[in-house]
Design an enzyme around this catalytic site. Structure first.
Site, PDB file in Angstrom:
ATOM      1  N   ASP A  34       0.818  -1.225   0.000  1.00  0.00           N
ATOM      2  CA  ASP A  34       0.000   0.000   0.000  1.00  0.00           C
ATOM      3  C   ASP A  34       0.850   1.272   0.000  1.00  0.00           C
ATOM      4  O   ASP A  34       0.314   2.384   0.055  1.00  0.00           O
ATOM      5  CB  ASP A  34      -0.948   0.004   1.206  1.00  0.00           C
ATOM      6  N   GLY A  35       2.166   1.127  -0.042  1.00  0.00           N
ATOM      7  CA  GLY A  35       3.026   2.311  -0.114  1.00  0.00           C
ATOM      8  C   GLY A  35       3.635   2.714   1.215  1.00  0.00           C
ATOM      9  O   GLY A  35       4.512   3.594   1.272  1.00  0.00           O
ATOM     10  N   ARG A  93      13.014  25.883  -2.150  1.00  0.00           N
ATOM     11  CA  ARG A  93      12.740  26.984  -3.070  1.00  0.00           C
ATOM     12  C   ARG A  93      11.481  27.772  -2.728  1.00  0.00           C
ATOM     13  O   ARG A  93      11.403  28.960  -2.977  1.00  0.00           O
ATOM     14  CB  ARG A  93      12.689  26.459  -4.516  1.00  0.00           C
ATOM     15  N   GLN A  94      10.491  27.115  -2.098  1.00  0.00           N
ATOM     16  CA  GLN A  94       9.279  27.869  -1.717  1.00  0.00           C
ATOM     17  C   GLN A  94       9.516  28.434  -0.319  1.00  0.00           C
ATOM     18  O   GLN A  94       9.224  27.793   0.690  1.00  0.00           O
ATOM     19  CB  GLN A  94       8.045  26.963  -1.734  1.00  0.00           C
ATOM     20  N   LYS A 192      17.945  36.222 -15.255  1.00  0.00           N
ATOM     21  CA  LYS A 192      16.903  35.248 -15.616  1.00  0.00           C
ATOM     22  C   LYS A 192      15.540  35.688 -15.080  1.00  0.00           C
ATOM     23  O   LYS A 192      15.454  36.177 -13.952  1.00  0.00           O
ATOM     24  CB  LYS A 192      17.271  33.881 -15.025  1.00  0.00           C
ATOM     25  N   ASP A 219      25.999  26.229 -12.374  1.00  0.00           N
ATOM     26  CA  ASP A 219      24.797  26.539 -11.585  1.00  0.00           C
ATOM     27  C   ASP A 219      24.694  25.523 -10.451  1.00  0.00           C
ATOM     28  O   ASP A 219      25.379  24.502 -10.472  1.00  0.00           O
ATOM     29  CB  ASP A 219      23.552  26.474 -12.475  1.00  0.00           C
ATOM     30  N   THR A 224      14.778  20.917 -15.175  1.00  0.00           N
ATOM     31  CA  THR A 224      14.304  20.632 -16.544  1.00  0.00           C
ATOM     32  C   THR A 224      15.394  20.900 -17.580  1.00  0.00           C
ATOM     33  O   THR A 224      15.257  20.509 -18.743  1.00  0.00           O
ATOM     34  CB  THR A 224      13.107  21.537 -16.906  1.00  0.00           C
TER      35      THR A 224
HETATM   36  C1  R5P Z   1      17.170  28.339  -9.740  1.00  0.00           C
HETATM   37  O1  R5P Z   1      17.301  29.510  -9.462  1.00  0.00           O
HETATM   38  C2  R5P Z   1      18.295  27.355  -9.790  1.00  0.00           C
HETATM   39  O2  R5P Z   1      19.516  27.920  -9.485  1.00  0.00           O
HETATM   40  C3  R5P Z   1      18.371  26.692 -11.145  1.00  0.00           C
HETATM   41  O3  R5P Z   1      18.793  27.643 -12.102  1.00  0.00           O
HETATM   42  C4  R5P Z   1      17.042  26.125 -11.547  1.00  0.00           C
HETATM   43  O4  R5P Z   1      16.442  25.414 -10.514  1.00  0.00           O
HETATM   44  C5  R5P Z   1      17.203  25.251 -12.769  1.00  0.00           C
HETATM   45  O5  R5P Z   1      15.957  24.779 -13.153  1.00  0.00           O
HETATM   46  P1  R5P Z   1      15.691  24.291 -14.617  1.00  0.00           P
HETATM   47  O6  R5P Z   1      16.796  23.332 -14.986  1.00  0.00           O
HETATM   48  O7  R5P Z   1      14.354  23.630 -14.544  1.00  0.00           O
HETATM   49  O8  R5P Z   1      15.656  25.482 -15.510  1.00  0.00           O
END
Ligand code: R5P
Length: 293
Positions: A34-35, A93-94, A192, A219, A224
């Site tokens: 069931d997880g 991040r949030q 960005k 980075d 993604t």
């Molecule tokens: C966000 O500010 C992080 O430093 C990365 O630039 C970000 O999470 C990269 O996300 P993605 O590869 O989805 O663009």
């Protein structure tokens, strides 16, 4: 001290224990149909400082439950101290309520961790407005970085004489600019704007000539891959043709590594999250941080 490899920390934990000359054991983790999770320590933790090594990727929420179950169980079994060594820690991040009704996930995670552990060490945590982990957690915390390892990798593998290190957004200076300073080469930080989880616009505010340059984009994480792909598009306009990309955390959601290859990026990451591009081993950073614990 006893080093425990949780289900997503085993690729590092055994090496950490070896480097520290401390005993190592795996946490036994099973999933019921069931997880629900079942966890069990295989070594006696009583009286020990127990270090749980767990990286939070893929099945993040299961990883969180597993670490919490392990921490409370270790406490119950008489461990002296319980430390969470998190090569990659999620939900950072949030850190604000951007829209009404939203959960500020970092605050909830902090409460869970504060109640279960005596210390938390994280490699290159993604901190936006919060400058330091001590503004997030009440327990002892350490922000670790792979910057020196990334700089060593660059010195050994790339031509630093003619290189430019680029960071895709202002926050990336913590990696791009810092590493550029260590390897002694120029750096540039782009701007960005994030439109959604999958869409970003990346711009360079000044014009520079990148013809013949060895460009290395650095980075903290690749999810993604769209941030890096947009950065490459911009830098191509300035004459750059070859791109090496280094990230601390290779999340690579939605087939990102293949998309990046198609965009002419040669990608390398650390092994905070195991993946095909992980060539920089961070076990020494974790081991070093535990020496005085
Ligand atoms: C966000 O500010 C992080 O430093 C990365 O630039 C970000 O999470 C990269 O996300 P993605 O590869 O989805 O663009």
């Amino acid at each position: 001290m006893l080093i425990i490899g949780c289900s997503h920390g085993r690729h590092l934990a055994a090496n950490v224990a070896k480097k520290l000359k401390k005993p190592y054991s795996e946490l036994k983790v099973k999933k019921f149909p069931d997880g629900e999770l079942h966890i069990r320590f295989l070594k006696n933790v009583k009286g020990n400082t127990v270090v749980l090594v767990q990286s939070f990727y893929g099945s993040i929420n299961d990883n969180v439950m597993e670490a919490l179950f392990a921490a409370y169980t270790a406490k119950d079994l008489g461990a002296k101290k319980i430390i969470l060594a998190a090569p990659y820690f999620p939900y950072l991040r949030q850190d604000e309520r951007f829209k009404s009704g939203e959960c500020v996930s970092v605050e909830v995670m902090a409460k869970l961790v504060d109640n279960a552990f005596n210390g938390i060490f994280i490699i290159d945590p993604h901190l936006h407005r919060e400058k330091d982990l001590r503004h997030i957690f009440r327990i002892k915390s350490k922000k670790l970085t792979a910057n020196n390892l990334i700089a060593d990798f660059i010195k050994k593998n790339y031509n630093v004489k003619n290189c430019l290190i680029a960071g895709p957004d202002w926050e990336s200076y913590k990696w791009a600019e810092k590493v550029a300073n260590i390897v002694n080469c120029d750096s540039v930080i782009l701007e960005k704007k994030r439109l959604s989880g999958r869409k970003v616009i990346v711009k360079l505010s000044k014009k520079i000539d990148l013809r013949g340059k060895n460009v290395i984009i650095i980075d903290d994480m690749i999810s993604t891959g769209n941030t890096i792909i947009e950065t490459i598009k911009n830098l191509k306009k300035l004459g750059a043709r070859k791109f090496n990309v280094i990230a601390v955390h290779g999340i690579f959601a939605e087939n990102a590594l293949n998309k990046l290859k198609k965009a002419s990026a040669k990608v390398v990451t650390t092994n905070t999250i195991p993946n095909k591009a992980a060539r920089i081993d961070v076990s020494s950073v974790i081991a070093e941080s535990l020496k005085d614990s």
